[in-house]
Design a protein around this motif. Structure first.
Motif: not given
Length: 232
Positions: A77-102
């Motif tokens: 959920x985002x709530x950004x007043x004027x002049x503010x910054x926000x970092x969004x973390x992107x977290x994969x559920x699985x850590x096993x390698x993938x053969x083809x890009x998702x």
């Protein structure tokens, strides 16, 4: 006091400016790891909304997004007043390698009707750092308008810019300047082309990829063309 209240009401009524997003194309490591998306609201209004991450699929003539829980966004959920910054973390559920890009799309959906909406490409990479798209092109037969059918037999996506046709005598014609679109790993797409005097015979197509290389789009191998799936 009345003047101050009037000024406050005016400021609250101002529309939100477009957010600054960094980066605009997101890449996650093949094995675990997380990504970051930074948002900045330059104002003058407030930007409120939510973050969703949808699986991105391609058919020959269509793009399709579907719900997925494989990549989590924090916060969602985002709530950004004027002049503010926000970092969004992107977290994969699985850590096993993938053969083809998702492939996914990060969707920033506003809560108000007058706020801009955003859709950013997100890729979870192939385990081989030097993996590249493997592109094959040809004019689709039996159509009234020239259609370029392009297949990516590689394990990573291609971002195509400045699609061009090079005639047999070396003359180069720019067909689609700028961003032509994405072609996901293992997928096919079609592009409508302007009518050409010789029907695009005796030449080949070129495009510039995301790493800056200009590549020739070769004719598809007959064995690959015969076994290629149509859509998903």
């Amino acid at each position: 006091m009345r003047i101050l209240l009037s000024l406050l009401a005016l400021l609250l009524a101002l529309p939100a400016a477009a957010l600054d997003l960094v980066p605009t194309t997101l890449q996650l490591p093949a094995e675990g790891g997380h990504g970051e998306l930074w948002l900045y609201n330059p104002g003058p209004g407030r930007w409120q909304g939510e973050v969703r991450i949808l699986a991105w699929e391609q058919q020959v003539d269509a793009e399709k997004l579907r719900p997925s829980d494989q990549i989590l966004a924090s916060p969602s959920r985002l709530d950004l007043p004027p002049g503010t910054r926000q970092r969004i973390w992107l977290l994969p559920r699985e850590t096993s390698p993938v053969a083809v890009e998702q492939a996914y799309r990060v969707i920033l959906s506003p809560s108000g009707p007058d706020l801009p909406r955003y859709s950013l490409p997100l890729f979870r990479g192939h385990a081989t750092p030097l993996a590249r798209p493997d592109l094959h092109a040809g004019i689709e037969p039996g159509t009234s308008q020239p259609l370029l059918r392009l297949r990516n037999a590689g394990s990573v996506h291609a971002r195509l810019h400045d699609l061009a046709f090079v005639a047999g005598d070396g003359r180069r014609t720019l067909l689609l300047p700028g961003l032509a679109g994405y072609l996901l790993a293992g997928r096919e797409r079609r592009w409508a082309l302007p009518v050409h005097a010789d029907g695009y015979a005796g030449g080949h197509f070129q495009a510039r990829l995301q790493d800056g290389r200009v590549v020739d789009l070769t004719a598809p191998d007959p064995a690959i063309a015969a076994s290629a799936p149509s859509g998903l």
